[in-house]
Design a protein around this motif. Structure first.
Motif, PDB file in Angstrom:
ATOM      1  N   THR A 228     -42.744 -11.047 -85.159  1.00 48.43           N
ATOM      2  CA  THR A 228     -42.104 -11.953 -84.207  1.00 48.43           C
ATOM      3  C   THR A 228     -40.670 -12.159 -84.648  1.00 48.43           C
ATOM      4  N   ASP A 229     -39.769 -12.028 -83.688  1.00 45.21           N
ATOM      5  CA  ASP A 229     -38.346 -11.983 -83.982  1.00 45.21           C
ATOM      6  C   ASP A 229     -37.665 -13.163 -83.281  1.00 45.21           C
ATOM      7  N   ILE A 230     -36.890 -13.956 -84.026  1.00 42.22           N
ATOM      8  CA  ILE A 230     -36.246 -15.139 -83.443  1.00 42.22           C
ATOM      9  C   ILE A 230     -34.737 -15.090 -83.711  1.00 42.22           C
TER      10      ILE A 230
ATOM     11  N   THR B 105     -35.202  -5.677 -89.797  1.00 46.38           N
ATOM     12  CA  THR B 105     -34.773  -4.335 -89.401  1.00 46.38           C
ATOM     13  C   THR B 105     -35.679  -3.865 -88.251  1.00 46.38           C
ATOM     14  N   LYS B 106     -35.319  -2.723 -87.676  1.00 48.22           N
ATOM     15  CA  LYS B 106     -36.143  -2.181 -86.581  1.00 48.22           C
ATOM     16  C   LYS B 106     -37.549  -1.849 -87.096  1.00 48.22           C
ATOM     17  N   MET B 107     -37.617  -1.342 -88.328  1.00 45.30           N
ATOM     18  CA  MET B 107     -38.920  -0.987 -88.894  1.00 45.30           C
ATOM     19  C   MET B 107     -39.804  -2.242 -89.022  1.00 45.30           C
TER      20      MET B 107
ATOM     21  N   SER C   8     -26.400   5.308 -80.129  1.00 48.36           N
ATOM     22  CA  SER C   8     -26.662   4.187 -81.048  1.00 48.36           C
ATOM     23  C   SER C   8     -28.143   4.021 -81.372  1.00 48.36           C
ATOM     24  N   VAL C   9     -29.001   4.687 -80.603  1.00 44.56           N
ATOM     25  CA  VAL C   9     -30.454   4.553 -80.800  1.00 44.56           C
ATOM     26  C   VAL C   9     -31.076   5.951 -80.964  1.00 44.56           C
ATOM     27  N   PRO C  10     -32.275   6.026 -81.573  1.00 44.15           N
ATOM     28  CA  PRO C  10     -32.847   7.346 -81.857  1.00 44.15           C
ATOM     29  C   PRO C  10     -33.016   8.222 -80.607  1.00 44.15           C
TER      30      PRO C  10
ATOM     31  N   ALA D 269     -27.752   1.050 -83.847  1.00 43.11           N
ATOM     32  CA  ALA D 269     -28.671  -0.084 -83.705  1.00 43.11           C
ATOM     33  C   ALA D 269     -29.838   0.040 -84.673  1.00 43.11           C
ATOM     34  N   ASP D 270     -30.004  -1.013 -85.467  1.00 45.29           N
ATOM     35  CA  ASP D 270     -31.194  -1.117 -86.323  1.00 45.29           C
ATOM     36  C   ASP D 270     -31.679  -2.564 -86.242  1.00 45.29           C
ATOM     37  N   ALA D 271     -31.918  -3.027 -85.017  1.00 49.16           N
ATOM     38  CA  ALA D 271     -32.327  -4.403 -84.692  1.00 49.16           C
ATOM     39  C   ALA D 271     -31.193  -5.393 -84.953  1.00 49.16           C
ATOM     40  N   GLY D 272     -31.316  -6.541 -84.319  1.00 47.33           N
ATOM     41  CA  GLY D 272     -30.338  -7.617 -84.528  1.00 47.33           C
ATOM     42  C   GLY D 272     -28.993  -7.345 -83.888  1.00 47.33           C
ATOM     43  N   THR D 273     -28.969  -6.553 -82.809  1.00 46.85           N
ATOM     44  CA  THR D 273     -27.652  -6.225 -82.245  1.00 46.85           C
ATOM     45  C   THR D 273     -27.034  -7.405 -81.486  1.00 46.85           C
ATOM     46  N   ARG D 274     -27.878  -8.280 -80.887  1.00 50.10           N
ATOM     47  CA  ARG D 274     -27.273  -9.404 -80.163  1.00 50.10           C
ATOM     48  C   ARG D 274     -26.601 -10.361 -81.147  1.00 50.10           C
TER      49      ARG D 274
ATOM     50  N   ARG E  41     -31.605   9.229 -77.078  1.00 47.72           N
ATOM     51  CA  ARG E  41     -30.371   9.127 -76.298  1.00 47.72           C
ATOM     52  C   ARG E  41     -30.480   8.051 -75.210  1.00 47.72           C
ATOM     53  N   LYS E  42     -29.560   7.059 -75.268  1.00 44.43           N
ATOM     54  CA  LYS E  42     -29.586   6.019 -74.234  1.00 44.43           C
ATOM     55  C   LYS E  42     -28.711   6.448 -73.069  1.00 44.43           C
ATOM     56  N   LYS E  43     -29.243   6.321 -71.864  1.00 45.14           N
ATOM     57  CA  LYS E  43     -28.456   6.676 -70.674  1.00 45.14           C
ATOM     58  C   LYS E  43     -27.211   5.788 -70.643  1.00 45.14           C
TER      59      LYS E  43
ATOM     60  N   MET F  28     -36.872 -15.699 -78.572  1.00 47.74           N
ATOM     61  CA  MET F  28     -38.016 -15.294 -79.384  1.00 47.74           C
ATOM     62  C   MET F  28     -38.739 -14.127 -78.718  1.00 47.74           C
ATOM     63  N   ASP F  29     -39.095 -13.148 -79.536  1.00 48.57           N
ATOM     64  CA  ASP F  29     -39.853 -11.994 -79.058  1.00 48.57           C
ATOM     65  C   ASP F  29     -41.145 -11.946 -79.869  1.00 48.57           C
ATOM     66  N   GLY F  30     -42.281 -12.267 -79.258  1.00 48.24           N
ATOM     67  CA  GLY F  30     -43.558 -12.285 -79.971  1.00 48.24           C
ATOM     68  C   GLY F  30     -44.172 -13.666 -79.937  1.00 48.24           C
TER      69      GLY F  30
ATOM     70  N   ARG G 219     -30.686  -3.644 -67.351  1.00 46.45           N
ATOM     71  CA  ARG G 219     -31.100  -5.059 -67.217  1.00 46.45           C
ATOM     72  C   ARG G 219     -30.930  -5.783 -68.541  1.00 46.45           C
ATOM     73  N   ARG G 220     -31.330  -5.083 -69.636  1.00 42.46           N
ATOM     74  CA  ARG G 220     -31.255  -5.692 -70.968  1.00 42.46           C
ATOM     75  C   ARG G 220     -29.804  -6.017 -71.340  1.00 42.46           C
ATOM     76  N   SER G 221     -28.894  -5.050 -71.105  1.00 37.67           N
ATOM     77  CA  SER G 221     -27.503  -5.286 -71.523  1.00 37.67           C
ATOM     78  C   SER G 221     -26.855  -6.381 -70.681  1.00 37.67           C
TER      79      SER G 221
HETATM   80  P1  ADP Z   1     -31.671  -6.863 -80.772  1.00 42.01           P
HETATM   81  O1  ADP Z   1     -30.906  -5.601 -80.917  1.00 42.01           O
HETATM   82  O2  ADP Z   1     -30.801  -8.050 -80.575  1.00 42.01           O
HETATM   83  O3  ADP Z   1     -32.684  -7.059 -81.875  1.00 42.01           O
HETATM   84  P2  ADP Z   1     -33.993  -6.271 -79.201  1.00 42.01           P
HETATM   85  O4  ADP Z   1     -34.948  -7.280 -79.713  1.00 42.01           O
HETATM   86  O5  ADP Z   1     -34.057  -5.852 -77.761  1.00 42.01           O
HETATM   87  O6  ADP Z   1     -32.477  -6.734 -79.415  1.00 42.01           O
HETATM   88  O7  ADP Z   1     -34.160  -5.033 -80.187  1.00 42.01           O
HETATM   89  C1  ADP Z   1     -33.997  -3.810 -79.756  1.00 42.01           C
HETATM   90  C2  ADP Z   1     -33.847  -2.899 -80.936  1.00 42.01           C
HETATM   91  O8  ADP Z   1     -34.623  -1.765 -80.637  1.00 42.01           O
HETATM   92  C3  ADP Z   1     -32.415  -2.430 -81.079  1.00 42.01           C
HETATM   93  O9  ADP Z   1     -31.659  -3.182 -81.999  1.00 42.01           O
HETATM   94  C4  ADP Z   1     -32.589  -1.005 -81.521  1.00 42.01           C
HETATM   95  O10 ADP Z   1     -32.650  -0.934 -82.935  1.00 42.01           O
HETATM   96  C5  ADP Z   1     -33.927  -0.578 -80.955  1.00 42.01           C
HETATM   97  N1  ADP Z   1     -33.851   0.320 -79.804  1.00 42.01           N
HETATM   98  C6  ADP Z   1     -34.247   1.596 -79.836  1.00 42.01           C
HETATM   99  N2  ADP Z   1     -34.022   2.192 -78.656  1.00 42.01           N
HETATM  100  C7  ADP Z   1     -33.518   1.277 -77.821  1.00 42.01           C
HETATM  101  C8  ADP Z   1     -33.076   1.300 -76.456  1.00 42.01           C
HETATM  102  N3  ADP Z   1     -33.117   2.382 -75.694  1.00 42.01           N
HETATM  103  N4  ADP Z   1     -32.586   0.153 -75.937  1.00 42.01           N
HETATM  104  C9  ADP Z   1     -32.559  -0.951 -76.679  1.00 42.01           C
HETATM  105  N5  ADP Z   1     -32.948  -1.025 -77.964  1.00 42.01           N
HETATM  106  C10 ADP Z   1     -33.411   0.079 -78.550  1.00 42.01           C
END
Ligand code: ADP
Length: 246
Positions: free
Chosen positions: A183-185, A161-163, A70-72, A117-122, A74-76, A201-203, A81-83
């Motif tokens: 800054t992301d809220i 977006t992630k960018m 789901s991310v650029p 995942a392109d940000a905003g997954t929660r 490879r996620k193990k 909030m992140d930032g 902790r995050r999940s």
């Molecule tokens: P959210 O997905 O809710 O925005 P974050 O603020 O933690 O949560 O954002 C993380 C974003 O970073 C993900 O949505 C994804 O696009 C990107 N990302 C890239 N690699 C990873 C990774 N290994 N684990 C988590 N996020 C990742």
């Protein structure tokens, strides 16, 4: 205009498919731009072992996970902790509307998987989960919806977006956004009670900009709520026609 051509107050394209999985009691596919999430719900069913039961209400279990691809990078596989933290904050938001007291001694399981995942997954996860819960027929006081708003450079924007999240760090500054980072809220909102049920909030951000971002986030949540209602109504319509034909 923003990197993907949107206006500052514009959401990414949303796609909702309710009942996406054949084998769960309720499910939903939720796509917002390039962020894609699937949620599957099981229950309510009697909780075993018995000592975990609550005689007054059902227990809600939520498991959020990002798939390896789901991310650029490879996620193990497996929880991080995050999940674990995200599973908890998503559960808290969902618990604010589910009528758990209707199902004593039971459990409702919500499994959420991020496909891309392109940000905003929660936030996408909350939207997918609430639609899957509705599909499973779980009684709720209201739907809730979620989206992030924030500040990128000097601009207050909706649905980063992630960018955009990486602006000023890994992504170079430009004239449109101006100097600074992002800054992301993330916000989840219950429109019935006009209540915020998740706020993170992140930032860093100044108070005035924070309030502007909150306002924009709530506007976004209200739009998503309308999309969700439409998707649920559409599904019910199809079901009732099929039943009549049967
Ligand atoms: P959210 O997905 O809710 O925005 P974050 O603020 O933690 O949560 O954002 C993380 C974003 O970073 C993900 O949505 C994804 O696009 C990107 N990302 C890239 N690699 C990873 C990774 N290994 N684990 C988590 N996020 C990742």
């Amino acid at each position: 205009m923003r990197f993907d051509g949107r206006m500052d107050d514009e959401l990414r394209e949303i796609e909702i498919r309710i009942g996406y999985l054949d084998n769960a009691d309720g499910s939903a596919y939720y796509r917002q731009g390039n962020t894609v999430v699937v949620a599957g719900v099981y229950g309510p069913r009697l909780l075993h072992p018995k000592h975990l039961q609550d005689p007054k209400k059902a227990i809600l279990r939520v498991q959020y996970d990002m798939l390896t691809f789901s991310v650029p990078e490879r996620k193990k596989p497996g929880p991080t902790r995050r999940s674990i933290e995200l599973s908890k904050v998503i559960r808290k938001a969902l618990e604010s509307v589910i009528m758990l007291e209707e199902f004593p001694r039971s459990v409702i399981d919500v499994y959420i998987r991020v496909l891309n995942a392109d940000a905003g997954t929660r936030c996408a996860s909350i939207n997918a989960a609430i639609l899957a819960l509705a599909d499973a027929g779980i009684p709720m006081k209201s739907l809730i919806s979620a989206v992030a708003a924030g500040k990128v450079g000097q601009r207050i924007v909706l649905d980063l977006t992630k960018m955009e999240e990486d602006y000023g760090k890994f992504v170079p500054e430009n004239d449109y956004y101006g100097p600074g980072t992002a800054t992301d809220i993330p916000i989840a909102y219950n429109p019935l009670d006009d209540e915020i049920v998740l706020l993170q909030m992140d930032g860093e951000i100044e108070k005035e900009d924070f309030l502007k971002a909150m306002e924009l986030g709530i506007k976004g949540c209200k739009e998503i709520y309308q999309d969700m209602r439409k998707a649920i109504k559409k599904k019910y319509k199809v079901v009732s026609i099929e039943e009549n034909q049967g």
